[in-house]
Design an enzyme around this catalytic site. Structure first.
Site, PDB file in Angstrom:
ATOM      1  N   HIS A 158      85.645  49.349  53.096  1.00 15.11           N
ATOM      2  CA  HIS A 158      85.692  47.900  52.867  1.00 15.11           C
ATOM      3  C   HIS A 158      84.295  47.352  52.545  1.00 15.11           C
ATOM      4  CE1 HIS A 158      87.257  43.762  53.718  1.00 15.11           C
ATOM      5  NE2 HIS A 158      85.991  43.552  54.050  1.00 15.11           N
ATOM      6  N   GLU A 159      83.335  47.669  53.389  1.00 17.14           N
ATOM      7  CA  GLU A 159      81.996  47.116  53.170  1.00 17.14           C
ATOM      8  C   GLU A 159      81.375  47.696  51.898  1.00 17.14           C
ATOM      9  OE1 GLU A 159      81.548  44.628  54.960  1.00 17.14           O
ATOM     10  OE2 GLU A 159      82.984  45.111  56.533  1.00 17.14           O
TER      11      GLU A 159
END
Ligand code: ARG
Ligand code: ZN
Length: 887
Positions: free
Chosen positions: A300-301
Site C-alpha cells: 500500500h505505502e
C-alpha cells in the site's frame, strides 16, 4: 471550526522551493526554512493579497522577507496562523522563518516527535504546521532540501526525503546530512528521521534498468524481523511494473520502523515510516494474519508513490482519490499473492463489520466528505474501504484492460499535479469512451444502498426477468438521495448447478448483447441506474437459480426473493467462489437473527438438521481450498448481525453465536477433530497460501472444539499450544483455550506472558486477547491491566490492543450496567490530554449508541455528555462526541 468542500479556493501564493534546516536538540529543536514564493496571479501589484501561513504549537524566532527582518506590525500571529499582510508584489520573493519546537514533549505523535529516543515525523494530514509556519495544504507542491544536524552519538543516522547529497562532521560532537528531493511534493509527504538505527539492505532493478537501493531501518535487535517486509517490498515493486507499468523513480527507498505511531504507516516520499507492528515479523512472533497485513501495507505505502505522491489530492476532501485507489491496488496485489476469492471474502467481511455500521451511524459521510472539523477523523473505513469498492466498480465496468487504459490516461494527464475525484473519473471515462451514467453520486451520497431483487421465470416465452429496485437510506444532513449506477454481476445456474450461457438481455425493452465475439457469457454485468429497473434474459430453457452480485460487484446490501433451497443450491454449486461463501453467510445470518428472536422471547434455541448438514458438507469437502473452508465455516461477526437489527442486542447475539458454535462443535466433533489432525504440520514455517490455509483451518476447528469445555479437548489444545513451533499455531491454541474461564485459562495466559515478556509486540497480542474476552465482568481485569507494566497509555498500539480490544467485546463493553461505557469515558478523557487522534478513535466506539436499547442508550449518552462538558477537549474528540449526540 468546520471546513466545507464547497468553500475550496485556490491559494493566492505558490511555493517553488523549500530549504529546511533542523538543528536537533534535547531542550529544543530549531527549524529554519527558506521558501521561494510566487503569486498565483502575477502583476496584482497594487494590493497583493495577504499570505496566511498555518502554524500550531510553534515559537516564532524570526521572520524575514527577501532578507529583511519583518517588524511586529508587518505580520500578525495568532494560535493557528502567521499572516503577512502586505507581501512584496514582486514575481517572486524569499521567505525565511525560524521556529523553535519541543519534539520531546510532543505526545500527539504528529509533527516532529520522539519515539524510543529517535526523532521522527508524521505530517499527514495537517502535522507539518507543528514543525514550521507553512501553507499546510496539499495543493502547495514544492521541491525540498533538508539539512539535519544532530548529535553524532545519539543520532548517528540522519534521514529525509530524496537523495543524500552531502554529509559531514560539525563541532561539539555533532554531524549533519543534506537531503534533496528532486520531485515536487506537498508538505504532508515531508519526513525526517534521526536516531540509532540499523538497516537491512537489498536492491531492486527496475525494468528500465534503474538500480534501487532498498533499506529497512530499525533497532539492531529487530533487524532479523525485517526479512518478510523486504520480500514484500520487492514483490510490490515488481507487481506495480507488471500490472500497471509503474516504476520507482529514485535510486533509494527507505522504510523506518517506529514503535509509537498513530496509524499503520505513512508514504512519505522515499522515506516510508511504519508502525512496527506492520513491519516486524518472525515465524515465532507473528501470526499468518500479521504476515498478510505486513505484505498488504508494505505494498500500500509503496503504491502510494504513484497514487498519492506523483499524483496527489487537491484538498483533503479528495482523500479517497489516493486512499480508495491505493487500497484497491493493495487488495489486488494481495489477491495475486494469495487466493483471490479468500482475499475478496476478507475485504467484504471487513467492510460489513466496520464500514456498514459507520455508514448507518451519526458519522456517516460519503467517500468524499462534504465537511469536517478535524481531518484526522476522516481517515475512515468509508474513505478507504468503501472508496476502494468504488474504484473496483470502474474495473468491473471497464474490464482489466479498460481500467488500465484509464490509469494510463490519469497519469498522463495529472503527473505532478494535485487533483480531484472528478479528474480520476474523467480519465477512466475518456480513456474508454465510457458512459458511467450517475456513478458520480457515489462520491457525494453517504449510506449503504439497498438493492432489492425479484425474479420471474416465464416457461412459455423462455425468458427470465430480474427486477431491481435501489434505495439509498437517509443519513445525517442528507435526507433525500438520487439513484446511482450499481453494477450487478450476474450468472444463472441451471438445474445441474452449471452456469447457463447468456447471449442477450432486454433492459427496459431494449436489447443488449451480452456475448462477445460470438461467445456467450457466463457472468454479465447489469448496469442499474434507476430507482427501478427490469432486465429480461431470453432463451432461458429452464427456471434458473440466479447468482447475484458475483464477487460483490458493488458495496450494497442485497435483498432477493431467493428461497432457502435456492441459497443452499448456490452454496453447493455456484462457480463464483465468493457467492458460495456468501450463500453460507446469508443462511447463517438468517438463522442467527431468528435465534436472536427466540432468545429474546425466552424460547429454547435449536439448529435445523439442514443447517448442520450444509455446514458439514463444506467442512468435509476435500476438493475445496482449505482457507476457503475456514472462511465458510466462520459465522458472521456479532457486529455484522447487530447491524441488521432494529435494536441491536449484544447479549442476545453473543449468546446465539456461542450457542451455534457449541452446537456445531458437539454435532461435528469427529469431523473437527479430524480437521485438526489432518492439518497439523511439523514443517518449518513458510508464509504461503497452502501452508497458511492448513494452519487457518486447523485453528478454527480447534476453536470450535474448545467451545465444548471438554477435558479431552482442553488437553488437545494445551498440547497444540506446547508443541507449536510458530506464533500462528501457538496463538491459535491460546485463543481457543482462553474462551473458557478457569484455572487453565489463567495458567496458560501466565505462561504465555512469561515466554514473551521481552517482546512488546507479542505482549500487545496478549493484552488484546484478554481485553476482548467475553468473560463476565472483565472490565475489572482490564482496569488491572491498565496498571500492568506492559501497558502505556502513550503508545497507540497498546491502547488499541487493550482499550480497542475491550470495545470489541459485546458482553463487557456493552454491559447493561453501563460499566463498559463508563470505563471508556474515563480513558477517553485521559488519552485526549496526551493524544487527541488516539482519543477520538476510541470515542468512536460510543458513537452508535442509538442502535441499542434505552438502558444502554442512557448510559452511553451520559458518557458522551460527560466528555463534551469537559474543558479543553480536543477538536478531534469534540467532533465525534458532538456529532454522535446531535444526529
Ligand atoms: N496516508 C497514510 C496511509 O497510508 C495514513 C496517514 C493517516 N494519518 C492521519 N493523521 N490520520 O493510509
Ligand atoms: Zn494510504
Amino acid at each position: 471550526k468546520e471546513i466545507f468542500l464547497k468553500d475550496y479556493k485556490k491559494p493566492d501564493y505558490f511555493f517553488d522551493t523549500v530549504d529546511l534546516t533542523f538543528s536537533l536538540g534535547e531542550e529544543h529543536t530549531i527549524v529554519s526554512s527558506s521558501i521561494t514564493v510566487y503569486p498565483r496571479i502575477e502583476g496584482n501589484s497594487s494590493a497583493p493579497p495577504s499570505l496566511v501561513l498555518d502554524g500550531v504549537d510553534l515559537k516564532l524566532v524570526s521572520i524575514k522577507v527577501d532578507g529583511k527582518q519583518l517588524q511586529k506590525e508587518d505580520y500578525h500571529l495568532d494560535t493557528r496562523h502567521l499572516t503577512i499582510s502586505s507581501p512584496p508584489s514582486t514575481a517572486r520573493f524569499t521567505l525565511e522563518i525560524v521556529t523553535e519546537i519541543q519534539p520531546q514533549k510532543n505526545t500527539s505523535l504528529e509533527g516532529l516527535y520522539k519515539s524510543s529516543g529517535n526523532f521522527v515525523t508524521h505530517c499527514e494530514a495537517e502535522g507539518f504546521r507543528k514543525i514550521t509556519y507553512y501553507q499546510d495544504r496539499p495543493d502547495i507542491m514544492a521541491k525540498y532540501t533538508c539539512r539535519v544536524e544532530g548529535d553524532n552519538a545519539l543520532y548517528p543516522v540522519l534521514l529525509s526525503n530524496g537523495n543524500l547529497v552531502e554529509e559531514g562532521n560539525l563541532e561539539g560532537g555533532k554531524h549533519y546530512a543534506v537531503w534533496e528531493d528532486p520531485h515536487k511534493k506537498p508538505c504532508y509527504l515531508f519526513a525526517l528521521v534521526a536516531g540509532q538505527l540499523q538497516s537491512r539492505d537489498d536492491s531492486f532493478v527496475t525494468r528500465s534498468g534503474r538500480n534501487v537501493s532498498l533499506k529497512i531501518w530499525t533497532t539492531a535487535q529487530d533487524l532479523p524481523k525485517t526479512a518478510h517486509a523486504m520480500n514484500s517490498l520487492k514483490a510490490s515493486m515488481k507487481w506495480d511494473e507488471d500490472v500497471f507499468g509503474l516504476e520507482y523513480d529514485l535510486d533509494l527507498f527507505n522504510i523506518v520502523v517506529v514503535a509509537d505511531f498513530n496509524m499503520g504507516a505513512m508514504e512519505n516520499k522515499s522515506l516510508n515510516i511504519f508502525n512496527s507492528v506492520l513491519v516486524l515479523a518472525s515465524p515465532e512472533t507473528a501470526s499468518d494474519a500479521e504476515y498478510a497485513r505486513i505484505q498488504g501495507v508494505i505494498a500500500h505505502e509503496y503504491f502510494h508513490n504513484w497514487t498519492g505522491n506523483r499524483v496527489t489530492c487537491r484538498d483533503w476532501f479528495q482523500l479517497t482519490l489516493k486512499e480508495g485507489l491505493t487500497v484497491f491496488r493493495d487488495q489486488e496485489f494481495s489477491s495475486d499473492m494469495g487466493s483471490r476469492s479468500v482475499k475478496r471474502i476478507e475485504d467484504v467481511s471487513f467492510l460489513r463489520n466496520n464500514q456498514f455500521p459507520e455508514d448507518a451511524g451519526p458519522m456517516a459521510h460519503p467517500v468524499r466528505p462534504h465537511s469536517y472539523i478535524k481531518m484526522d477523523n476522516f481517515y475512515t473505513s468509508t474513505v478507504y474501504r468503501k472508496g476502494a469498492q468504488v474504484v473496483r466498480m470502474y474495473k468491473t465496468l471497464l474490464g482489466s484492460q479498460g481500467f488500465r487504459r484509464g490509469m494510463d490516461l490519469y497519469f498522463k494527464r495529472h503527473d505532478g499535479q494535485a487533483v480531484t475525484c472528478e479528474d480520476f473519473y474523467a480519465a477512466m471515462r475518456d480513456a474508454n469512451d465510457a458512459d458511467f451514467a450517475n456513478l458520480l453520486h457515489w462520491y457525494s451520497q453517504a449510506g449503504t444502498p439497498t438493492v432489492k431483487v425479484t425474479s420471474f421465470y416465464n416457461s412459455e416465452a423462455k425468458t427470465y426477468s430480474l427486477k431491481f429496485s435501489q434505495q439509498v437510506p437517509p443519513t445525517p444532513g442528507q435526507a433525500v438521495k438520487e439513484p446511482m449506477l450499481i453494477p450487478v454481476a450476474v450468472g444463472l445456474l441451471d438445474s445441474n448447478g452449471k452456469d447457463m450461457p447468456l447471449t442477450s438481455v432486454y433492459r427496459d425493452g431494449m436489447l443488449q448483447v451480452v456475448s462477445t465475439d460470438g461467445q456467450p457469457a457466463y457472468t454479465t454485468v447489469l448496469k442499474i441506474t434507476k430507482k427501478e429497473e427490469e432486465f429480461v434474459f431470453v432463451e432461458i430453457s429452464e427456471r434458473p437459480v440466479p447468482s447475484l452480485l458475483r464477487g460483490y460487484s458493488a458495496p450494497v446490501r442485497l435483498m432477493s426473493d431467493l428461497t432457502d433451497a435456492d441459497i443452499f443450491f448456490l452454496l453447493a454449486h455456484d462457480s463464483d467462489e465468493f457467492n458460495r461463501w456468501e450463500a453460507g453467510q446469508v443462511l447463517s445470518a438468517k438463522l442467527m437473527l431468528s435465534l436472536v428472536g427466540d432468545f429474546q422471547q425466552n424460547k429454547p434455541l435449536s439448529l435445523t438438521a439442514d443447517f448442520v448438514h450444509g455446514f458439514k458438507s463444506i467442512l468435509t469437502d476435500y476438493t475445496l481450498d482449505k482457507e476457503f473452508i475456514a472462511k465458510a465455516i466462520d459465522l458472521p461477526g456479532v457486529g455484522e448481525i447487530m447491524d441488521m437489527m432494529d435494536i441491536a442486542d449484544p447479549d442476545a447475539v453473543h449468546v446465539v453465536r456461542s450457542f451455534i458454535r457449541k452446537h456445531l462443535a458437539s454435532e461435528l466433533k469427529a469431523e473437527f477433530l479430524k480437521t485438526v489432525e489432518n492439518n497439523r504440520s511439523s514443517d518449518p514455517y513458510v508464509f504461503d497460501h497452502s501452508k497458511k490455509s492448513r494452519r487457518t483451518l486447523k485453528n478454527i476447528a480447534l476453536s470450535y472444539l474448545a467451545s465444548l469445555e471438554d477435558a479431552q479437548i482442553t488437553e488437545l489444545a494445551l498440547s497444540e499450544y506446547k508443541t507449536a513451533t510458530n506464533m500462528t499455531d501457538q496463538f491459535g491454541a491460546l485463543t481457543a483455550l482462553v474462551q473458557n474461564p478457569g484455572k487453565t485459562r489463567d495458567d496458560v495466559l501466565a505462561d504465555f506472558y512469561g515466554k514473551w515478556e521481552h517482546d512488546y509486540l507479542v505482549i500487545n497480542k496478549w493484552l488484546g486477547l484478554q481485553a476482548s474476552a467475553n468473560i463476565p465482568e472483565n472490565v475489572e481485569n482490564v482496569r488491572k491491566l491498565l496498571k500492568h507494566r506492559a501497558f502505556d497509555l502513550r503508545n497507540p498500539n497498546k491502547v488499541r490492543s487493550l482499550i480497542g480490544g475491550f470495545c470489541a467485546s459485546p458482553v463487557n463493553f456493552h454491559a447493561k450496567d453501563g460499566s463498559g461505557y463508563k470505563f471508556l469515558g474515563e480513558i477517553v478523557l485521559q488519552l485526549d490530554k496526551l493524544n487527541p487522534q488516539g482519543a477520538s478513535r476510541m470515542v468512536s466506539a460510543l458513537s452508535r449508541w442509538r442502535r441499542y436499547d434505552e438502558t444502554r442508550q442512557a448510559h452511553a449518552k451520559a458518557q458522551l455528555e460527560m466528555i463534551l462538558s469537559t474543558n479543553g477537549l480536543s477538536e478531534n474528540v469534540f467532533e465525534i462526541a458532538s456529532k454522535s449526540l446531535a444526529a
